[in-house]
Design an enzyme around this catalytic site. Structure first.
Site, PDB file in Angstrom:
ATOM      1  N   MET A 279       0.811  -1.218   0.000  1.00 56.03           N
ATOM      2  CA  MET A 279       0.000   0.000   0.000  1.00 56.03           C
ATOM      3  C   MET A 279       0.848   1.274   0.000  1.00 56.03           C
ATOM      4  O   MET A 279       0.662   2.169   0.829  1.00 56.03           O
ATOM      5  CB  MET A 279      -0.954  -0.015   1.200  1.00 56.03           C
ATOM      6  CG  MET A 279      -1.858  -1.235   1.241  1.00 56.03           C
ATOM      7  SD  MET A 279      -2.796  -1.490  -0.287  1.00 56.03           S
ATOM      8  CE  MET A 279      -3.901  -0.090  -0.215  1.00 56.03           C
TER       9      MET A 279
ATOM     10  N   ASN B  86       2.276  -5.428 -10.624  1.00 60.98           N
ATOM     11  CA  ASN B  86       1.247  -5.203  -9.625  1.00 60.98           C
ATOM     12  C   ASN B  86      -0.048  -5.835 -10.114  1.00 60.98           C
ATOM     13  O   ASN B  86      -0.262  -5.998 -11.317  1.00 60.98           O
ATOM     14  CB  ASN B  86       1.026  -3.706  -9.389  1.00 60.98           C
ATOM     15  CG  ASN B  86       0.055  -3.439  -8.254  1.00 60.98           C
ATOM     16  OD1 ASN B  86       0.096  -4.099  -7.211  1.00 60.98           O
ATOM     17  ND2 ASN B  86      -0.827  -2.473  -8.437  1.00 60.98           N
TER      18      ASN B  86
ATOM     19  N   HIS C 196      -4.274  -5.354  -9.677  1.00 66.03           N
ATOM     20  CA  HIS C 196      -5.259  -4.369  -9.226  1.00 66.03           C
ATOM     21  C   HIS C 196      -6.664  -4.919  -9.469  1.00 66.03           C
ATOM     22  O   HIS C 196      -6.928  -5.507 -10.521  1.00 66.03           O
ATOM     23  CB  HIS C 196      -5.069  -3.058 -10.002  1.00 66.03           C
ATOM     24  CG  HIS C 196      -5.992  -1.972  -9.557  1.00 66.03           C
ATOM     25  ND1 HIS C 196      -5.801  -1.267  -8.383  1.00 66.03           N
ATOM     26  CD2 HIS C 196      -7.134  -1.483 -10.109  1.00 66.03           C
ATOM     27  CE1 HIS C 196      -6.783  -0.391  -8.246  1.00 66.03           C
ATOM     28  NE2 HIS C 196      -7.602  -0.503  -9.274  1.00 66.03           N
TER      29      HIS C 196
ATOM     30  N   GLU D  36      -7.653 -13.015  -9.288  1.00 63.78           N
ATOM     31  CA  GLU D  36      -6.330 -12.453  -8.986  1.00 63.78           C
ATOM     32  C   GLU D  36      -5.330 -13.563  -8.704  1.00 63.78           C
ATOM     33  O   GLU D  36      -4.206 -13.573  -9.221  1.00 63.78           O
ATOM     34  CB  GLU D  36      -6.402 -11.518  -7.778  1.00 63.78           C
ATOM     35  CG  GLU D  36      -7.082 -10.192  -8.030  1.00 63.78           C
ATOM     36  CD  GLU D  36      -7.021  -9.293  -6.806  1.00 63.78           C
ATOM     37  OE1 GLU D  36      -5.977  -9.277  -6.134  1.00 63.78           O
ATOM     38  OE2 GLU D  36      -8.017  -8.609  -6.519  1.00 63.78           O
TER      39      GLU D  36
END
Length: 198
Positions: A88, A105, A107, A172
């Site tokens: 974060m 990354n 998302h 994910e």
């Protein structure tokens, strides 16, 4: 190839990657796990699994100085590919330049839609019928690097943030390892903002 995992929270994407490394589905090793929060559940789990780990609390620290220390830790541990797994913090340009086109990354939206925090909430508020998740390369801007993989997830009429998040998270866990496998094979090239398969 050695992966460096950066996390700040529960670390479910880290655990999904770790499972695929440990069972041989990903032909690489986890060289280092870093957290800016010493009590993050994902960091505690990484230590339990015996991976090399390090933590520097980020609160009140100068961003550039902090990122320089993190980059040095990753390099000292021979990290080739950096994977953000619920980390974060927005990375500085100085950090990104240390690992050009070597930071990934994931998302929880179909970028460029719903960048930033609370992407699932954003999708519900906007009345989106479809959202999903995106694996992308990281640059110094928020959720803006070239897109490697995306998977759509339908938004149901009775969805809450929690139910939608849970369905996105399943995807994910699947596509992050798939994206890492692409990187390991080198079966892609980046042209401008586009990632093309070879």
């Amino acid at each position: 190839m050695k992966l460096g995992i950066l996390l700040s929270g529960r670390g479910s994407n880290f655990e999904a990657i770790a499972r695929n490394v440990l069972n041989g589905k990903l032909n690489c090793e986890i060289g280092f796990v870093f957290s800016n929060r010493p009590n993050a559940p994902g960091f505690v789990r990484a230590k339990e699994l015996g991976f090399p780990c390090g933590c520097i609390p980020s609160a009140g620290r100068d961003r550039s100085e902090f990122d320089s220390q993190v980059a040095n830790l990753l390099k000292e541990n021979g990290v080739d590919l950096v994977c953000l797994a619920g980390y974060m913090r927005l990375l500085t340009g100085g950090f990104v330049s240390q690992f050009p086109e070597r930071i990934l990354n994931i998302h929880p939206s179909l970028l460029p839609a719903f960048a930033g925090l609370d992407a699932q909430h954003q999708a519900l508020v906007h009345g989106a019928k479809v959202t999903g998740c995106t694996v992308h390369f990281v640059d110094e801007n928020l959720d803006s690097g070239p897109i490697l993989l995306q998977v759509p997830v339908p938004v149901l009429d009775n969805d809450t943030v929690d139910t939608l998040s849970a369905r996105i998270l399943i995807e994910e866990h699947r596509i992050y390892s798939e994206a890492i496998a692409w990187i390991l094979k080198g079966s892609y090239k980046i042209e401008g903002r586009r990632v093309l398969t070879l």
